[in-house]
Design a protein around this motif. Structure first.
Motif, mmCIF file in Angstrom:
data_model
loop_
_atom_site.group_PDB
_atom_site.id
_atom_site.type_symbol
_atom_site.label_atom_id
_atom_site.label_comp_id
_atom_site.label_asym_id
_atom_site.label_seq_id
_atom_site.Cartn_x
_atom_site.Cartn_y
_atom_site.Cartn_z
ATOM 1 N N GLY A 266 -5.437 -22.995 46.799
ATOM 2 C CA GLY A 266 -6.437 -22.171 47.464
ATOM 3 C C GLY A 266 -7.254 -22.946 48.476
ATOM 4 N N ALA A 267 -7.414 -24.242 48.252
ATOM 5 C CA ALA A 267 -8.201 -25.061 49.173
ATOM 6 C C ALA A 267 -7.344 -25.871 50.135
ATOM 7 C CB ALA A 267 -9.100 -26.016 48.378
ATOM 8 N N PHE A 268 -6.159 -26.317 49.663
ATOM 9 C CA PHE A 268 -5.355 -27.250 50.460
ATOM 10 C C PHE A 268 -3.947 -26.740 50.753
ATOM 11 C CE2 PHE A 268 -8.458 -29.907 48.230
ATOM 12 C CZ PHE A 268 -8.957 -30.678 49.264
ATOM 13 N N GLY A 269 -3.618 -25.534 50.306
ATOM 14 C CA GLY A 269 -2.264 -25.024 50.472
ATOM 15 C C GLY A 269 -1.941 -24.647 51.908
ATOM 16 N N ASN A 270 -0.692 -24.290 52.097
ATOM 17 C CA ASN A 270 -0.209 -23.852 53.402
ATOM 18 C C ASN A 270 -0.076 -22.332 53.385
ATOM 19 O OD1 ASN A 270 1.968 -23.003 55.350
ATOM 20 N ND2 ASN A 270 1.802 -25.161 55.926
ATOM 21 N N HIS A 271 -0.743 -21.652 54.318
ATOM 22 C CA HIS A 271 -0.724 -20.192 54.343
ATOM 23 C C HIS A 271 0.689 -19.641 54.411
ATOM 24 C CE1 HIS A 271 -0.711 -16.256 56.439
ATOM 25 N NE2 HIS A 271 -1.722 -16.006 55.641
ATOM 26 N N ASP A 272 1.556 -20.316 55.164
ATOM 27 C CA ASP A 272 2.934 -19.830 55.298
ATOM 28 C C ASP A 272 3.681 -19.887 53.968
ATOM 29 O OD1 ASP A 272 2.542 -19.351 57.978
ATOM 30 O OD2 ASP A 272 3.344 -21.297 58.615
ATOM 31 N N SER A 273 3.300 -20.818 53.108
ATOM 32 C CA SER A 273 3.953 -20.944 51.803
ATOM 33 C C SER A 273 3.319 -20.043 50.758
ATOM 34 C CB SER A 273 3.889 -22.404 51.314
ATOM 35 O OG SER A 273 4.579 -23.253 52.194
ATOM 36 N N THR A 274 1.975 -20.017 50.727
ATOM 37 C CA THR A 274 1.286 -19.254 49.678
ATOM 38 C C THR A 274 1.189 -17.773 49.998
ATOM 39 O OG1 THR A 274 -0.910 -19.592 50.660
ATOM 40 C CG2 THR A 274 -0.114 -21.274 49.116
ATOM 41 N N GLY A 275 1.205 -17.430 51.296
ATOM 42 C CA GLY A 275 1.037 -16.027 51.680
ATOM 43 C C GLY A 275 -0.396 -15.555 51.579
ATOM 44 N N LYS A 276 -1.323 -16.487 51.291
ATOM 45 C CA LYS A 276 -2.738 -16.148 51.155
ATOM 46 C C LYS A 276 -3.561 -17.081 52.037
ATOM 47 C CE LYS A 276 -2.799 -16.804 46.697
ATOM 48 N NZ LYS A 276 -3.294 -16.892 45.299
ATOM 49 N N SER A 277 -4.753 -16.620 52.394
ATOM 50 C CA SER A 277 -5.641 -17.442 53.195
ATOM 51 C C SER A 277 -6.114 -18.650 52.389
ATOM 52 C CB SER A 277 -6.858 -16.625 53.635
ATOM 53 O OG SER A 277 -7.841 -17.452 54.206
ATOM 54 N N THR A 278 -6.177 -19.817 53.054
ATOM 55 C CA THR A 278 -6.727 -21.004 52.410
ATOM 56 C C THR A 278 -8.235 -21.097 52.650
ATOM 57 O OG1 THR A 278 -6.170 -22.303 54.370
ATOM 58 C CG2 THR A 278 -4.576 -22.310 52.555
ATOM 59 N N MET A 279 -8.812 -20.028 53.190
ATOM 60 C CA MET A 279 -10.263 -19.991 53.424
ATOM 61 C C MET A 279 -10.978 -19.115 52.391
ATOM 62 S SD MET A 279 -10.823 -21.747 56.298
ATOM 63 C CE MET A 279 -12.174 -21.080 57.262
ATOM 64 N N ASP A 280 -10.247 -18.236 51.723
ATOM 65 C CA ASP A 280 -10.892 -17.241 50.865
ATOM 66 C C ASP A 280 -11.746 -17.877 49.771
ATOM 67 O OD1 ASP A 280 -9.964 -15.124 52.285
ATOM 68 O OD2 ASP A 280 -8.581 -14.373 50.760
ATOM 69 N N ASP A 281 -11.175 -18.826 49.010
ATOM 70 C CA ASP A 281 -11.929 -19.442 47.914
ATOM 71 C C ASP A 281 -13.185 -20.133 48.423
ATOM 72 O OD1 ASP A 281 -9.968 -18.534 46.254
ATOM 73 O OD2 ASP A 281 -9.298 -20.502 45.562
ATOM 74 N N LEU A 282 -13.061 -20.773 49.588
ATOM 75 C CA LEU A 282 -14.201 -21.504 50.153
ATOM 76 C C LEU A 282 -15.274 -20.534 50.646
ATOM 77 C CD1 LEU A 282 -12.253 -24.206 52.225
ATOM 78 C CD2 LEU A 282 -13.006 -24.322 49.840
ATOM 79 N N ARG A 283 -14.859 -19.465 51.306
ATOM 80 C CA ARG A 283 -15.820 -18.499 51.835
ATOM 81 C C ARG A 283 -16.485 -17.668 50.734
ATOM 82 N NH1 ARG A 283 -12.038 -16.436 56.854
ATOM 83 N NH2 ARG A 283 -12.802 -17.907 58.438
ATOM 84 N N LYS A 284 -15.752 -17.373 49.692
ATOM 85 C CA LYS A 284 -16.299 -16.553 48.606
ATOM 86 C C LYS A 284 -17.091 -17.374 47.600
ATOM 87 C CE LYS A 284 -14.397 -13.007 50.401
ATOM 88 N NZ LYS A 284 -15.251 -12.098 51.199
ATOM 89 N N GLY A 285 -16.969 -18.681 47.678
ATOM 90 C CA GLY A 285 -17.687 -19.521 46.729
ATOM 91 C C GLY A 285 -17.140 -19.402 45.327
ATOM 92 N N LYS A 286 -15.822 -19.395 45.201
ATOM 93 C CA LYS A 286 -15.186 -19.280 43.889
ATOM 94 C C LYS A 286 -15.643 -20.417 42.962
ATOM 95 C CE LYS A 286 -12.249 -15.776 43.988
ATOM 96 N NZ LYS A 286 -12.159 -14.766 42.928
ATOM 97 N N PRO A 287 -15.985 -20.094 41.722
ATOM 98 C CA PRO A 287 -16.465 -21.134 40.789
ATOM 99 C C PRO A 287 -15.312 -21.922 40.181
ATOM 100 C CG PRO A 287 -16.484 -18.996 39.703
ATOM 101 C CD PRO A 287 -16.051 -18.747 41.132
ATOM 102 N N THR A 288 -14.627 -22.690 41.018
ATOM 103 C CA THR A 288 -13.457 -23.426 40.562
ATOM 104 C C THR A 288 -13.841 -24.781 39.963
ATOM 105 O OG1 THR A 288 -13.107 -24.552 42.684
ATOM 106 C CG2 THR A 288 -12.096 -22.371 42.412
#
Length: 375
Positions: free
Chosen positions: A265-287
């Protein structure tokens, strides 16, 4: 000529390879069998939706397309091998029961994307965003975002209801299904509770590794690994020892799986994960990742984390700054070490578990895939 010791080593190696090769062959075709089961089931119900009215055609299409778009099918695979590990044979009933867990997961993903206001999933617009676009393109009255949210909730609700329907159509004794009800209820309640903890964590911005670990336990470890294994085992009439082994294997593996997800979620590649790598950072996920970074950060780094993490307007430059802090504080390396520790605990439990050899081999391969993945 090989020595007697070499002959013995070869025999042992071959005896270990046979279950692994069998398990790999079964698992390779299992995803396709699960997908075929899911699509056939959903297409039947999508036709029923269209019969209600032609306006429901987009709803019916999304219902099928979301499952066609991909997914690891980890929960059905674990359920299947939980059944096989407890002595169950390869048969249609377990395939249907296992596939029903993917519909439960689809429900969770669709609703999770709404709660997180996510834009992409599996390289495509999220379900609620697809309906927002439909509203915009059709030039309908009212708020397009509200329409998208409402339609997305309905899709998620349909998956939840259909997962129950699919489970109950499988050819299993009624007393077995009744035994299963308690496990399924626990699984759903744990998922909802873990998701709520996740929402609270975002709202409070509490950077606690203990809190992050608790969220991981209930939102992921139990729901993703432990319960699917136990459901498969229960359906096969597993002994208490087997069910306990599934917990000892499943909990640390599930925690490792979530830590890998946090890293992607923080360091992945969007083309591989299919998800934004900004979402967790912008939402403040309690990881665990950000909690560990906070714990090891100096005052300047903490001020930057407070200013940037959870900022909905976070841009690529400041996201890069956050990632640098996560690396500098040792949080990324710490997450990798913890993944290794959890995985080793899971595999140790697996080695001593009273399971059929081919199931043990399959679960070992699934553990490797779940913790080293890039998607």
């Amino acid at each position: 000529m090989p020595t007697e010791a070499q002959k013995t080593d070869t025999t042992i190696s071959d005896s270990r390879a046979a279950p692994a090769q069998l398990a790999a062959a079964v698992t390779a075709g299992l995803r396709d069998r699960i997908d075929a089961e899911l699509i056939a089931f959903l297409e039947t119900h999508s036709r029923n939706l269209v019969e209600i009215g032609p306006e429901a055609a987009p709803l019916a299409q999304v219902l099928v397309d979301f499952l066609r778009a991909g997914g690891k099918r980890l929960r059905p695979l674990l359920c299947y091998w939980g059944w096989r590990g407890a002595g169950g044979a390869d048969e249609q009933a377990i395939l249907t029961a296992a596939a029903s867990l993917e519909l439960l997961h689809a429900f969770a993903l669709v609703h999770d994307d709404i709660m997180d206001a996510s834009d992409t999933r599996r390289g495509r617009p999220t379900v609620h965003r697809q309906f927002t676009t439909l509203h915009d393109r059709s030039r309908w009255h009212g708020d397009a975002d509200l329409f998208g949210t409402g339609a997305g909730i309905l899709v998620g609700d349909l998956y939840l209801m259909l997962s129950e329907a699919m489970l109950h159509q499988c050819d299993l004794p009624s007393h077995t299904r009744n035994t299963l009800r308690g496990l399924l209820t626990a699984m759903r309640v744990e998922l909802a509770g873990g998701q709520y903890l996740d929402l609270v964590g975002q709202a409070q911005q509490e950077f606690s590794t203990a809190t992050a670990a608790r969220i991981n336990r209930y939102k992921t470890a139990k729901y993703t690994v432990q319960r699917p294994l136990q459901i498969g085992g229960t359906l096969a009439g597993a002994t208490p020892e087997v069910l306990a082994a599934y917990s000892e294997f499943g909990m640390p593996l599930g925690e490792a799986f979530q830590l890998r997800d946090d890293l992607l979620g923080a360091f992945g590649n969007h083309d591989s994960t299919g998800k934004s790598t900004m979402d967790d950072l912008r939402k403040g996920k309690p990881t665990w990742l950000i909690a560990s970074a906070w714990h090891h950060a100096d005052p300047v780094q903490r001020r930057r984390i407070s200013a940037l993490y959870g900022n909905p307007d976070l841009d690529a430059t400041h996201a890069g700054e956050l990632r640098e802090i996560i690396i500098a504080t040792g949080a990324r390396d710490g997450a990798e070490r913890l993944i290794t520790t959890h995985t080793e605990r899971a595999l140790h439990a697996l080695r001593t578990a009273p399971l059929a050899p081919e199931a043990r081999a399959a679960l070992r391969e699934l553990a490797h895939a779940a913790t080293t993945r890039t998607t």
